[in-house]
Design a protein around this motif. Structure first.
Motif, PDB file in Angstrom:
ATOM      1  N   CYS A 156       6.138  -7.316   7.643  1.00 40.50           N
ATOM      2  CA  CYS A 156       6.326  -5.682   7.666  1.00 40.50           C
ATOM      3  C   CYS A 156       4.680  -5.991   8.283  1.00 40.50           C
ATOM      4  O   CYS A 156       3.935  -6.400   7.715  1.00 40.50           O
ATOM      5  CB  CYS A 156       6.196  -5.554   5.929  1.00 40.50           C
ATOM      6  SG  CYS A 156       7.957  -5.569   5.447  1.00 40.50           S
ATOM      7  N   VAL A 157       4.815  -4.451   8.883  1.00 40.32           N
ATOM      8  CA  VAL A 157       3.447  -3.994   9.021  1.00 40.32           C
ATOM      9  C   VAL A 157       3.583  -1.821   8.259  1.00 40.32           C
ATOM     10  O   VAL A 157       4.079  -1.433   8.753  1.00 40.32           O
ATOM     11  CB  VAL A 157       3.826  -3.689  10.769  1.00 40.32           C
ATOM     12  CG1 VAL A 157       2.513  -2.986  11.014  1.00 40.32           C
ATOM     13  CG2 VAL A 157       3.671  -4.879  11.284  1.00 40.32           C
ATOM     14  N   SER A 158       2.052  -1.931   8.179  1.00 43.20           N
ATOM     15  CA  SER A 158       2.078  -0.581   7.633  1.00 43.20           C
ATOM     16  C   SER A 158       1.473   0.294   8.323  1.00 43.20           C
ATOM     17  O   SER A 158       0.437  -0.350   8.757  1.00 43.20           O
ATOM     18  CB  SER A 158       1.458  -1.047   5.691  1.00 43.20           C
ATOM     19  OG  SER A 158       0.735   0.366   5.619  1.00 43.20           O
ATOM     20  N   LEU A 159       2.333   1.262   8.411  1.00 49.19           N
ATOM     21  CA  LEU A 159       1.199   2.595   9.321  1.00 49.19           C
ATOM     22  C   LEU A 159      -0.032   3.267   8.798  1.00 49.19           C
ATOM     23  O   LEU A 159      -0.564   3.377   9.101  1.00 49.19           O
ATOM     24  CB  LEU A 159       2.210   3.910  10.051  1.00 49.19           C
ATOM     25  CG  LEU A 159       2.911   3.161  10.703  1.00 49.19           C
ATOM     26  CD1 LEU A 159       4.566   2.218  10.755  1.00 49.19           C
ATOM     27  CD2 LEU A 159       3.146   4.644  11.430  1.00 49.19           C
ATOM     28  N   ALA A 160      -0.172   2.919   7.738  1.00 49.11           N
ATOM     29  CA  ALA A 160      -0.875   3.317   6.411  1.00 49.11           C
ATOM     30  C   ALA A 160      -2.331   1.954   7.016  1.00 49.11           C
ATOM     31  O   ALA A 160      -3.656   2.668   7.012  1.00 49.11           O
ATOM     32  CB  ALA A 160      -0.474   3.250   4.290  1.00 49.11           C
ATOM     33  N   GLU A 161      -1.643   1.080   6.331  1.00 49.72           N
ATOM     34  CA  GLU A 161      -3.304  -0.180   6.821  1.00 49.72           C
ATOM     35  C   GLU A 161      -3.594   0.091   8.656  1.00 49.72           C
ATOM     36  O   GLU A 161      -4.559  -0.490   8.639  1.00 49.72           O
ATOM     37  CB  GLU A 161      -2.768  -1.843   6.348  1.00 49.72           C
ATOM     38  CG  GLU A 161      -2.146  -1.753   5.176  1.00 49.72           C
ATOM     39  CD  GLU A 161      -1.599  -3.440   4.413  1.00 49.72           C
ATOM     40  OE1 GLU A 161      -1.630  -3.929   5.765  1.00 49.72           O
ATOM     41  OE2 GLU A 161      -1.406  -3.013   3.373  1.00 49.72           O
ATOM     42  N   GLN A 162      -2.546   0.438   9.354  1.00 50.79           N
ATOM     43  CA  GLN A 162      -3.420   0.558  10.968  1.00 50.79           C
ATOM     44  C   GLN A 162      -3.939   1.785  10.850  1.00 50.79           C
ATOM     45  O   GLN A 162      -4.020   2.418  11.977  1.00 50.79           O
ATOM     46  CB  GLN A 162      -2.364   0.351  11.526  1.00 50.79           C
ATOM     47  CG  GLN A 162      -1.303  -1.106  11.537  1.00 50.79           C
ATOM     48  CD  GLN A 162      -0.041  -1.241  13.075  1.00 50.79           C
ATOM     49  OE1 GLN A 162       0.030  -0.356  13.444  1.00 50.79           O
ATOM     50  NE2 GLN A 162      -0.367  -2.286  13.310  1.00 50.79           N
ATOM     51  N   GLY A 163      -4.149   2.270   9.863  1.00 51.38           N
ATOM     52  CA  GLY A 163      -5.456   3.856  10.033  1.00 51.38           C
ATOM     53  C   GLY A 163      -3.713   4.725  10.619  1.00 51.38           C
ATOM     54  O   GLY A 163      -4.693   5.668  10.707  1.00 51.38           O
TER      55      GLY A 163
END
Length: 165
Positions: A156-163
């Motif tokens: 999974c990829v978090s858009l929050a973690e990517q800024g």
């Protein structure tokens, strides 16, 4: 699958299997456990745990699905709901419906979720644009968008973690 095949073990989080099970039974049990972890009143304990549950629920779809994980003011789960179903590479998402459902559930915050049937969880430009559009709509009714998680076979990829939030 017969529910009596699985029984709680003595130690918390362990289970006993009473009879032989198929691979399909095991996958169904995993989906049921993931659904239980995202049921009403549950606190979200860690991003990794949430990612694992979401990957179990959405990772094997052959079509794109957009869902909401709606939360109360203390970030406890109100409801996990799949809203829109699409095709192999996209789903139409309607901000009006997203806002309406969040208001019906009295959500204070929301985590946007969708899968990539290709398996690659890397967010596209369209995913980032949709995130901003939904965040703007939800902000108008004072519902916080905590994250947008893209689920793939590879994780999974978090858009929050990517800024992006």
């Amino acid at each position: 699958m017969k529910l009596h095949k699985l029984k709680a073990g003595e130690a918390t989080g362990t289970y006993l299997i009473e009879s032989p099970v198929s691979e399909a039974d095991i996958l169904l049990m995993a989906q049921q456990l993931a659904s239980q972890r995202l049921r009403r009143g549950r606190s979200l304990t860690s991003p990794t745990a949430v990612f694992n549950h979401l990957q179990t629920l959405l990772g094997d779809y052959e079509h794109e699905v957009f869902a909401l994980l709606m939360l109360d003011s203390k970030h406890r789960v109100l409801q996990f709901r799949e809203l829109f179903r699409g095709t192999l590479d996209g789903a139409s998402v309607y901000p009006r419906e997203v806002v309406k459902i969040c208001l019906e559930q009295n959500a204070a915050a929301v985590i946007l979720v969708h899968n990539h049937p290709s398996g690659d969880p890397e967010p596209s430009q369209a995913d980032r644009t949709l995130t901003r559009k939904l965040q703007d709509a939800l902000n108008l009714v004072e519902i916080r968008t905590l994250d947008h998680i893209v689920v793939g076979h590879e994780g999974c990829v978090s858009l929050a973690e990517q800024g992006y939030l």
